[in-house]
Design an enzyme around this catalytic site. Structure first.
Site, PDB file in Angstrom:
ATOM      1  CG  HIS A   1      30.088  54.376  41.324  1.00 35.70           C
ATOM      2  ND1 HIS A   1      30.761  55.180  40.435  1.00 35.70           N
ATOM      3  CD2 HIS A   1      31.045  53.799  42.078  1.00 35.70           C
ATOM      4  CE1 HIS A   1      32.055  55.101  40.648  1.00 35.70           C
ATOM      5  NE2 HIS A   1      32.256  54.258  41.645  1.00 35.70           N
TER       6      HIS A   1
ATOM      7  N   GLY B   1      38.026  52.135  45.511  1.00 36.58           N
ATOM      8  CA  GLY B   1      37.983  52.929  46.722  1.00 36.58           C
ATOM      9  C   GLY B   1      38.398  54.372  46.486  1.00 36.58           C
ATOM     10  CG  ASN B   2      41.931  56.096  44.602  1.00 31.54           C
ATOM     11  OD1 ASN B   2      42.771  55.241  44.384  1.00 31.54           O
ATOM     12  ND2 ASN B   2      42.147  57.115  45.422  1.00 31.54           N
ATOM     13  CB  SER B   3      34.863  55.664  43.258  1.00 32.39           C
ATOM     14  OG  SER B   3      35.006  54.829  42.153  1.00 32.39           O
TER      15      SER B   3
ATOM     16  CG  LEU C   1      15.250  57.955  35.244  1.00 33.68           C
ATOM     17  CD1 LEU C   1      14.791  56.744  34.440  1.00 33.68           C
ATOM     18  CD2 LEU C   1      14.213  59.066  35.200  1.00 33.68           C
ATOM     19  N   GLY C   2      17.453  58.143  39.542  1.00 35.11           N
ATOM     20  CA  GLY C   2      17.683  57.720  40.919  1.00 35.11           C
ATOM     21  C   GLY C   2      18.176  56.300  41.067  1.00 35.11           C
TER      22      GLY C   2
ATOM     23  CG  ASP D   1      29.888  57.789  38.684  1.00 39.38           C
ATOM     24  OD1 ASP D   1      29.096  57.647  39.633  1.00 39.38           O
ATOM     25  OD2 ASP D   1      30.937  57.131  38.569  1.00 39.38           O
TER      26      ASP D   1
END
Length: 519
Positions: A92, A197-199, A248-249, A124
């Site tokens: 994401h 923002g830590n993702s 699936l993109g 993810d």
């Protein structure tokens, strides 16, 4: 000018208002071990965690349920896993972006370019490739990761270039977890506080070894989640080799109403060239069904990912979606032909059923002066194409069409659907677009109608405005009034559509996508 673009005005009147139930720990856009030979040098130790942690800025056009489409930059974190620039982050954070910019270790003086190699919306996860160089990188922790293990969350929260680390312990060592943006079998729950923002940033132990990939946080419940090392190691080589896994993109999020009703999977962005892109799925679509299974009913990606796991991502998968920008449902296959329009939403906020098929036969009607044309349902046998003289004496090319033209044209008749189109050269038109809307508003208000919405209208051929009314007369009819100048200013056109039943609403879409005049 495509019909889809011209249908945008009807969608505004019939549109779906959506609200996300949760958000990931990526800063919203304003919305395994590396294979042998892929990293030969030793990994960093605890004191050098910062040097191998990266900040990622994804720039592109995203579509938010609340704010619509906009071009913006969203920031997340990631980390290097090889000395030649392979890095891990969240799906994401990067998927669907037009460009990626990367800074390493908090040093913003050097901007690095990167490209996505492989990704997975269900897990993810994504692997990106930085410009080739000799980089410090992480190694993965070996052995078990038990409860109470000391862990540290590293990254760049809130989009700030300042590197941060927070400390905690593993509170749940290995659990399955479904969230609005992922469906994972192996997740570490910990209390090393993470922020937007830590993702994609690393979760490391006290030796600086990787134990997971941070991907979500909930301040209210003090819940911080990381994708377990074992989950990552199971797919990392495929992602490095450019293979998408359980994907699936799309960059998607399950949506729920404020009442807790699942709506589907909202598509924030789509990876160019992906299966979703080839199927015609676009940012701003709401995926409602796949292979007959309702998606997002529980507010998570679980059902979406279960379908992909059952059938595989290369299979031909039937999909249904709602395109809120047009107010139209689409259906078709992924890994087959592109999706096609099948129906128009039955009313504002409608999400299923009660709509007329887009396959309904239509015929093009032309007025007596051959100046105006519009598509109407073929079974509407009543047509009046004579020149119309307005109360001020102006003459207008004119079309009225209805199943019962006499009933439609009678005063205060709200029980019969129909359409009216009037157009005249701008030089001789006795009413301007704003006057048409004002006159209509006065009459509709007197008839007990309630104005539900109004907005500007522009389809590339016309520029004007429209109003949408409901609750007209005893039948509770709905009424769309639109008036505009042609884009070149050569003529004025006024269009009205009256709908009584849910089936009639498809006519609004077709009329808006087909009306045209020429003088």
């Amino acid at each position: 000018m495509t019909t889809h673009r011209r249908r945008a005005a009807a969608a505004a009147a019939l549109g779906l208002t959506l609200a996300a139930a949760l958000s990931s720990c990526a800063l919203p856009a304003l919305p395994g071990l590396p294979a042998a030979g892929r990293g030969d040098s030793d990994g960093v130790g605890f004191d050098d965690v910062q040097s191998a942690t990266i900040q990622i800025e994804a720039v592109g056009t995203f579509v938010s349920p609340e704010e619509g489409g906009y071009e913006a930059a969203g920031r997340g974190s990631g980390f290097l896993i090889s000395d030649d620039g392979l890095a891990v982050t969240n799906n994401h954070v990067v998927v669907g972006a037009g460009t990626l910019k990367v800074w390493r270790g908090g040093d913003t003086s050097e901007t690095l370019n990167a490209k996505v190699l492989g990704s997975s919306e269900c897990l993810d996860l994504a692997v990106i490739q930085l410009e080739k160089d000799d980089y410090p990188h992480f190694d993965w922790r070996k052995g078990k990761i038990p409860t109470a293990t000391d862990v540290y969350a590293a990254g760049f929260p809130l989009g700030d270039p300042e590197f941060t680390m927070t400390r905690g312990i593993v509170s749940k060592a290995d659990t399955a977890m479904d969230t609005p943006w992922a469906s994972l079998s192996h997740v570490i729950e910990h209390d090393a506080r993470i922020r937007a923002g830590n993702s994609g940033g690393p979760l490391v132990d006290d030796a600086g070894k990787l134990v997971g990939v941070n991907y979500a946080g909930n301040d209210q419940h003090d819940q911080n989640l990381a994708i377990h090392r074992d989950e990552v190691q199971g797919v990392i080589d495929q992602l490095i080799d450019g293979e998408n896994v359980m994907s699936l993109g799309i960059n998607g999020t399950a949506l729920m109403t404020e009442e807790g009703e699942g709506l589907g999977i909202w598509v924030n962005s789509v990876a160019s060239g992906s299966a979703a892109d080839k199927a015609g799925i676009a940012a701003g679509d709401l995926l409602t069904k796949m292979e007959g299974v309702s998606l997002g009913a529980d507010g998570t990606m679980a059902d979406y990912c279960s379908v992909l796991e059952t059938h595989g991502t290369d299979a031909t998968l039937s999909v249904e979606l709602f395109r809120s920008g047009e107010g139209i449902y689409y259906a078709g296959p992924v890994n087959g032909d592109a999706v096609e329009a099948v129906s128009v939403a039955q009313e504002a906020g409608a999400t299923d059923g009660g709509a007329q098929s887009a396959d309904t036969e239509y015929s093009t009607v032309v007025d007596d002066t051959e100046s105006v044309a519009v598509d109407v349902p073929a079974h509407w046998s009543g047509v009046d194409t004579s020149v119309w003289t307005d109360p001020a004496g102006g003459e207008w090319a004119h079309i009225d069409a209805s199943p019962d033209i006499a009933a439609f044209q009678s005063a205060d008749s709200w029980s019969t659907p129909g359409i009216s189109v009037m157009a005249a050269p701008a030089a001789t038109a006795t009413y301007a677009p704003e006057e048409w809307l004002s006159m209509a508003a006065q009459q509709l208000t007197q008839s007990g109608c309630t104005q539900a919405s109004e907005d500007v209208y522009s389809d590339g051929l016309h520029d004007g405005a429209y109003t949408y009314w409901t609750g007209c007369g005893e039948a509770g009819a709905q009424y769309l009034m639109l008036s505009a100048y042609s884009a070149d200013g050569s003529y004025v056109i006024a269009l009205a559509v009256q709908s009584v039943t849910e089936e009639d609403l498809a006519t609004i879409d077709r009329v808006l996508g087909s009306f045209i005049a020429s003088f």
